[in-house]
Write a protein that holds these residues in place. Structure first.
Motif, PDB file in Angstrom:
ATOM      1  N   GLY A  18       1.925   7.367   3.254  1.00 19.05           N
ATOM      2  CA  GLY A  18       0.779   6.776   3.938  1.00 19.05           C
ATOM      3  C   GLY A  18       0.736   7.172   5.404  1.00 19.05           C
ATOM      4  N   LEU A  33      -2.190   1.514   0.000  1.00 20.42           N
ATOM      5  CA  LEU A  33      -0.866   1.544   0.628  1.00 20.42           C
ATOM      6  C   LEU A  33       0.044   0.482   0.024  1.00 20.42           C
ATOM      7  CD1 LEU A  33       0.728   2.908   2.984  1.00 20.42           C
ATOM      8  CD2 LEU A  33       0.041   0.947   4.375  1.00 20.42           C
ATOM      9  N   ALA A 259       1.010   4.188   8.912  1.00 27.63           N
ATOM     10  CA  ALA A 259      -0.033   4.360   7.926  1.00 27.63           C
ATOM     11  C   ALA A 259      -1.274   3.531   8.227  1.00 27.63           C
ATOM     12  CB  ALA A 259       0.509   4.000   6.546  1.00 27.63           C
TER      13      ALA A 259
END
Length: 263
Positions: A18, A33, A259
């Motif tokens: 991510g 995610l 991420a």
């Protein structure tokens, strides 16, 4: 490595993916995610289907125990049928077929195909299995003292809720593959990654891991890949518990923050 370390490494690996996606300008929707990290954590236990005493053998009661016995025998049969002159004699199938890149790719492709052709119930099934495994791995102390039924209910409820979240527009059902009919095709990716991370983790231990099978190396087709022997450790040792697991937690936290563009 042991189950908790495998699951932590799987979750950290997906969070790292991510972070890389965000750095490349393709930030994952947060449900992708989160769900991907949980699936990867669960999938990082799955290669031990060839071990009758592994965490996964206890995860689904008699069903998983029976499946582990079948996979152990299947893996042993494949080993005997394909071993080269340099491969040692074995009495079981642990760390053979299910600990290879080919197995990881086939299982991931199979789950992606199931998600495409099986519809919502197949997606729910994939999420349920991997979320139960994630609970068994990440929350192993709590899971061992809890009723199996409670863990299954947690997995089923979480699968239903997360699938509903992913189904919302923009939340990731069609992440990466956005053509009509390709919703949830990406589910196979964290499954492949989790299996490979498991194999890499086992390669760091004393016994190594035949990740590259069926590619022959020297006189062995089941060559146990690993670092120099001086750098290896025993599963469950202080290196795993005191060094690697805290490192996976830190790396996972940093990866998750990156991420989500927090750092």
């Amino acid at each position: 490595m042991m189950g908790p370390a495998h699951s932590l490494s799987g979750a950290a690996a997906w969070l790292g993916v991510g972070a890389a996606a965000a750095a490349a300008g393709h930030t994952m929707p947060w449900p992708v995610l989160v769900v991907g990290a949980l699936i990867c954590a669960g999938a990082a236990l799955a290669p031990d289907l060839d071990h009758k005493s592994a965490t996964i053998s206890r995860a689904f009661g008699p069903i998983s125990k029976t499946l582990c016995e079948i996979v152990d025998k299947l893996s042993f049969a494949v080993y005997k049928a394909t071993k080269s002159a340099g491969d040692p004699r074995r009495t079981g199938g642990h760390r053979t077929l299910t600990h290879t890149w080919l197995w990881a790719a086939l299982v991931g492709a199979g789950c992606s195909a199931a998600a495409i052709f099986g519809g919502r119930w197949a997606v729910l099934g994939i999420l349920f299995v991997h979320l139960v495994l994630a609970v068994e791995g990440l929350l192993w102390r709590a899971a061992r003292v809890s009723s199996d039924v409670l863990v299954w209910l947690l997995g089923a409820t979480s699968a239903w809720i997360l699938a509903g979240v992913l189904d919302q527009p923009g939340n990731g059902a069609n992440w990466l593959f956005d053509a009509p009919g390709q919703e949830y095709l990406w589910l196979g990716l964290p499954i492949v990654l989790g299996a490979l991370v498991h194999d890499i983790g086992d390669a760091l231990t004393v016994s190594g891991c035949p990740i590259l099978w069926p590619i022959p190396i020297g006189r062995k087709r089941w060559y146990p890949i690993g670092p120099p022997k001086a750098m290896r450790f025993r599963a469950g040792s202080w290196v795993e518990m005191k060094v690697l697991m805290p490192a996976f937690m830190v790396l996972g936290g940093v990866g998750g923050a990156a991420a989500l563009n927090y750092i």
